[in-house]
Design an enzyme around this catalytic site. Structure first.
Site, PDB file in Angstrom:
ATOM      1  N   THR A 135       0.892  -1.025  -0.093  1.00  0.00           N
ATOM      2  CA  THR A 135      -0.759   0.023   0.098  1.00  0.00           C
ATOM      3  C   THR A 135       0.952   1.285   0.064  1.00  0.00           C
ATOM      4  OG1 THR A 135      -0.219  -0.102   2.862  1.00  0.00           O
ATOM      5  CG2 THR A 135      -2.444  -1.404   0.982  1.00  0.00           C
TER       6      THR A 135
ATOM      7  N   GLY B  30      -1.902  -4.495  10.468  1.00  0.00           N
ATOM      8  CA  GLY B  30      -3.001  -4.406  11.131  1.00  0.00           C
ATOM      9  C   GLY B  30      -3.973  -4.944  10.685  1.00  0.00           C
ATOM     10  N   ASP B  31      -5.055  -4.726  11.574  1.00  0.00           N
ATOM     11  CA  ASP B  31      -6.552  -4.867  10.926  1.00  0.00           C
ATOM     12  C   ASP B  31      -6.747  -3.875  10.156  1.00  0.00           C
ATOM     13  OD1 ASP B  31      -6.606  -6.902  12.896  1.00  0.00           O
ATOM     14  OD2 ASP B  31      -7.061  -5.663  14.101  1.00  0.00           O
ATOM     15  N   GLY B  32      -6.366  -2.838  10.004  1.00  0.00           N
ATOM     16  CA  GLY B  32      -6.802  -2.015   9.257  1.00  0.00           C
ATOM     17  C   GLY B  32      -6.512  -2.510   8.028  1.00  0.00           C
TER      18      GLY B  32
ATOM     19  N   GLY C 262       1.087  -5.386  11.784  1.00  0.00           N
ATOM     20  CA  GLY C 262       0.345  -3.767  11.964  1.00  0.00           C
ATOM     21  C   GLY C 262       0.969  -3.875  14.142  1.00  0.00           C
ATOM     22  N   SER C 263       0.360  -3.218  15.114  1.00  0.00           N
ATOM     23  CA  SER C 263      -0.282  -3.064  15.947  1.00  0.00           C
ATOM     24  C   SER C 263      -1.541  -3.649  17.029  1.00  0.00           C
ATOM     25  CB  SER C 263      -0.206  -1.080  16.595  1.00  0.00           C
ATOM     26  OG  SER C 263      -0.045  -0.830  15.641  1.00  0.00           O
TER      27      SER C 263
ATOM     28  N   ARG D 202       2.939   5.576  17.740  1.00  0.00           N
ATOM     29  CA  ARG D 202       2.841   4.042  17.260  1.00  0.00           C
ATOM     30  C   ARG D 202       4.733   3.818  17.197  1.00  0.00           C
ATOM     31  NH1 ARG D 202       1.286   1.986  13.311  1.00  0.00           N
ATOM     32  NH2 ARG D 202      -0.539   3.218  12.756  1.00  0.00           N
TER      33      ARG D 202
ATOM     34  N   ARG E 171       1.229   1.133  23.361  1.00  0.00           N
ATOM     35  CA  ARG E 171       0.353   2.470  23.109  1.00  0.00           C
ATOM     36  C   ARG E 171      -1.601   2.740  23.509  1.00  0.00           C
ATOM     37  NH1 ARG E 171      -2.060   3.477  17.365  1.00  0.00           N
ATOM     38  NH2 ARG E 171      -1.277   2.217  17.057  1.00  0.00           N
TER      39      ARG E 171
ATOM     40  N   GLU F 245     -10.001   2.331  12.886  1.00  0.00           N
ATOM     41  CA  GLU F 245      -9.441   3.233  11.902  1.00  0.00           C
ATOM     42  C   GLU F 245     -10.211   4.334  12.855  1.00  0.00           C
ATOM     43  OE1 GLU F 245      -7.762   3.266   9.541  1.00  0.00           O
ATOM     44  OE2 GLU F 245      -6.807   1.188  10.299  1.00  0.00           O
TER      45      GLU F 245
END
Ligand code: ADP
Ligand code: MG
Length: 475
Positions: free
Chosen positions: A148, A174-176, A206-207, A275, A281, A443
């Site tokens: 991306t 991540g889940d995004g 991802g986180s 991040r 975080r 998101e």
């Protein structure tokens, strides 16, 4: 590329091992043999006594092929790495080993890998190269790679994709990215066909890696990639999230995982500048939210699917060990049947009490929201409902802290100050002031009135045949 990749795969260079084929895998029966003296193998294979360290379970085997002279070359995963080993197995061949390794799961699947270089702490490309790709290559998967280039790029990728070229979309993120891929497919005119054709999965880069935790039960990318290649397709629910755009028109997007408002949303989206800390975080954000005792007033009404914790546990027990089925979705399944966002809340819906003092509103379809945090222990990807977790500031800091201490095993479900329901629809109208957030699958969405309803079984996901990951919940 091949030569550099081979350096990532550990080649067992100890010659050829003798092995026996057993119920669950290959049992090495000897020390190494010189490759030239295989003739006597058939006459003197000792029986294995137990599953010694020389045991390779079929579920870890990625590939096997004949290497000549009755020798089989086996690729498998051991200690989070890909290993190539040569074995001589009496009375069998590479094809039989391969058929045990995959059962009825298709082999050499066509995998579209979508990597988010910005995901997690920015090392998704490295994780892909060093952990994901060696597994895919060893398993002879047909890989197409995309990265991306900007936020929301994966939506465009999914909108423009030639869906017939792939079986799996593996999001190294991540889940995004699964969220964006699902929304890109949702916007296509042939969306029912697209969701039937493509199994969407995530490899942990991802986180927030909730989909990986449900389906692969690990955050190690080597093990998750192996798992992905061995999983069955199921039909899973999506949640249709409707808000008004600037011109007052309803816009619906899909959510596969969660929506949240209050302390958790602020911890998730409001800590984007942290991040570099990785998943920590979120913990920091939640701790801040609890200590500040901020409340997030709203009007919040829900349509119950199951309102009692006892009823939820009964359903949970009944669904245990049951493999959800896969069926191609039809276009009609994408229709929402809730009221328009401008219409009054239906009289049968229930208003959540103390919503003027709410501090966490969290809905989810999967048990884990992050590693060791099982907010929704009874969530089920295909039960037609969302699990809802709500707390308010009438709970003391001490109680809240104690309650969050239970999330590793889902114990907060039983806390009498936690509202835990299964719902099929809700409408939430935020009434909070200041800089706050509404998070959908991690998101940021507009903090505006929102209505959400379940669309049963429209997605294709991959889950283990023995059930998904919620075993730590004791009830
Ligand atoms: P994390 O779990 O670390 O949040 P995600 O995969 O969920 O990782 O992605 C976070 C955000 O990164 C998403 O909003 C996505 O749109 C955005 N994104 C994707 N590709 C890029 C890119 N190339 N540059 C910047 N942001 C990106
Ligand atoms: Mg994210």
């Amino acid at each position: 590329m091949r030569a550099s990749l081979d350096r990532l795969i550990y080649h067992d260079r100890h010659g050829v091992s003798r092995a026996l084929i057993e119920a669950g895998g290959l049992q090495m029966t000897d020390q190494d043999l010189p490759t030239t003296s295989l003739l006597w193998l058939g006459y003197c294979s000792p029986q294995p006594t137990s599953k010694t360290p020389g045991f390779i379970p079929f579920e870890k085997i990625l590939w096997s092929e004949d290497a000549g002279d009755g020798i089989i070359s086996v690729a498998y995963v051991e200690d989070h790495a890909v290993v190539m080993k040569k074995v001589a197995i009496e009375g069998t061949d590479a094809a039989e080993v391969l058929s045990h390794a995959y059962g009825n799961i298709p082999r050499e699947q066509r995998v579209l890998v979508v990597v988010n270089p910005h995901g997690g702490q920015g090392n998704a490309v490295d994780i892909y190269r060093s952990k994901v790709l060696p597994v895919l290559r060893a398993a002879h998967a047909q890989v197409t790679y995309m990265e991306t280039l900007r936020a929301e790029h994966a939506i465009e990728i999914a909108q423009q994709l030639d869906i017939d070229l792939y079986d799996i979309v593996a999001c190294c993120s991540g889940d995004g990215i699964p969220h964006e891929i699902i929304n890109g497919l949702y916007q296509r005119p042939d969306r029912a066909k697209a969701f039937a054709q493509l199994a969407i999965t995530q490899l942990p880069c991802g986180s927030g890696n909730a989909m990986t935790l449900l389906t692969h039960a690990t955050t190690n990318a080597v093990d998750a990639t192996l798992s992905m290649l061995k999983l069955s397709r199921i039909s899973a629910d999506a949640m249709a999230v409707t808000q008004l755009d600037l011109s007052g028109r309803e816009v619906t997007k899909l959510s596969f995982l969660s929506q949240t408002y209050g302390v958790i949303a602020d911890a998730d989206i409001g800590t984007e500048h942290l991040r570099w800390m990785g998943a920590a975080r979120f913990d920091l954000g939640v701790a801040k939210g609890i200590l500040c005792r901020t409340s997030y007033p709203c009007e919040f009404a829900v349509e119950y699917a199951e309102s009692s914790k006892k009823g939820i546990l009964t359903q949970f027990a009944a669904a245990k060990g049951e493999q959800p089925q896969w069926l191609a979705p039809e276009e009609s399944q994408f229709n929402r049947d809730g009221p328009a966002l401008s219409a009054p809340i239906p009289t049968l819906w229930k208003h959540i009490e103390n919503s003027d003092k709410l501090n966490v509103m969290y809905t989810g379809k999967f048990p884990y929201v992050s590693k060791d945090v099982m907010i929704f222990p009874t969530a089920h990807p295909a039960d037609g409902a969302m699990d809802l977790f709500v707390t308010d500031t009438t709970m003391s800091i001490w109680e809240m802290n104690k309650m969050f201490g239970l999330v590793e095993t889902g114990g907060q479900f039983f806390h009498d100050r936690v509202h835990y329901l299964k719902i099929s629809k809700y409408r939430l109208t935020p009434q909070v002031k200041g800089k706050h957030y509404f998070s959908v699958d991690g998101e940021s969405f507009p903090l505006e009135p929102v209505q959400v309803e379940v669309l049963p079984r429209v997605l294709t996901l991959l889950v283990p045949q023995l059930g998904f990951n919620n075993k730590k919940f004791s009830h």
